[in-house]
Design a protein around this motif. Sequence first.
Motif, short mmCIF file in Angstrom:
data_model
loop_
_atom_site.label_atom_id
_atom_site.label_comp_id
_atom_site.label_asym_id
_atom_site.label_seq_id
_atom_site.Cartn_x
_atom_site.Cartn_y
_atom_site.Cartn_z
N PHE A 143 0.84 -1.20 0.00
CA PHE A 143 0.00 0.00 0.00
C PHE A 143 0.87 1.25 0.00
O PHE A 143 0.66 2.18 -0.80
CB PHE A 143 -0.92 -0.01 1.22
N VAL A 147 1.01 3.98 -3.00
CA VAL A 147 0.63 5.38 -2.76
C VAL A 147 1.71 6.31 -3.30
O VAL A 147 1.41 7.35 -3.91
CB VAL A 147 0.40 5.62 -1.25
N THR A 174 -5.04 -0.40 -3.55
CA THR A 174 -4.48 0.94 -3.67
C THR A 174 -4.60 1.50 -5.08
O THR A 174 -5.03 2.65 -5.27
CB THR A 174 -3.01 0.95 -3.24
N TYR A 175 -4.22 0.71 -6.06
CA TYR A 175 -4.28 1.22 -7.43
C TYR A 175 -5.73 1.36 -7.91
O TYR A 175 -6.06 2.31 -8.64
CB TYR A 175 -3.48 0.33 -8.38
N HIS A 178 -6.83 4.69 -6.73
CA HIS A 178 -6.29 5.83 -7.50
C HIS A 178 -6.90 5.90 -8.90
O HIS A 178 -7.16 7.01 -9.40
CB HIS A 178 -4.77 5.73 -7.57
N THR A 203 -8.82 0.05 3.80
CA THR A 203 -8.22 1.02 2.90
C THR A 203 -9.28 1.70 2.04
O THR A 203 -9.28 2.93 1.91
CB THR A 203 -7.19 0.32 1.99
#
Length: 332
Positions: A143, A147, A174-175, A178, A203
């Motif tokens: 993660f 980031v 995480t991706y 985003h 998350t």
Amino acid sequence: MESSEINPGEILELSGIYWQTCTLHAGVKLDIFTIIGDGWADADHAAGILKADERGVEMLLNALSAMSLIRKKGTDYENTPLSRTYLCSDSEQYIGHMIMHHHHLMASWNQLADTVVAGGPVEEMTSWMQDEEQRESFLMGMFNNAVNAAPKIMPLVDLSGCDTLLDLGGGPGTYAIHFCKAYPDLSATVFDLDTTEPFFEKTVASFGLEDRIMFQPGDYKSGNIRGTYDAVWMSHILHGEDYENCCLLLGKAFDVLNPGGLIVIHDFVLNDTRDSPLFPALFSLNMYLRTKGGKAYSRGEIVNMLEGAGFKDISFKRVDNPNDSGLVFAKK
């Protein structure tokens, strides 16, 4: 070069660099940088909080200062901008989880010579992932890395026109987060082992994207992936598998892509000579120590895998980051 100019200094420096590595790991494990925080702290204060030996804490602080990770004035210490940003656990850019993951890998790296002779992994990833501390360090380290890498990767990946994304082996998502932030009409599915779901939920909830990012539990090698998607994202997945399993995974990705769909592979990609860049070459050894067939693959090997799975229009972009990762794009 004159013989007088040849000396062992560079080799000995390289041999002993692990002293600095262990000092950094100890600082992170003890959370020294967070204890110092935004102010100043002396060894007595830090030792009191840690319930540790003051003499040892002072030596550790002095070594961290010598490494320019903290600054010393009199008997007090303060963080540098670098350590305050990346080594304090209350920072949004904290990378300590990945540093602790590196710490957990040290025992296997110490057995590299024996492993090369024996020809087998010291400890397979599936075994150490059962340890809660190591699993958290790995997943949250991924993660942290994502980031910090995402701002450089997002401009290189065009998902305009895509409504659905599969983040294959996406861990905490995480991706996917985003990409969904960058494309308001995009929804995503993260496919990973059920043990990663608690990290995913935490998350995704922190970004308020529960309504756009879903979790699908499963083993991407043995299980089926439900749904169809306009794009598939695979970040740092191929290096954990042997060539045969990589081809299997890319075949599954091909099957769930809609016609004209895009696959993007993010990994540590070697040049076709396989002896550069440096980080992917070293990382290949890391996978040798931890898996039965994993390694860093060359650009040519990945192209061959994708073509074998039926993909076309294959291209490559290098990511401007310290570990020489790359992006491979292909279309169905």
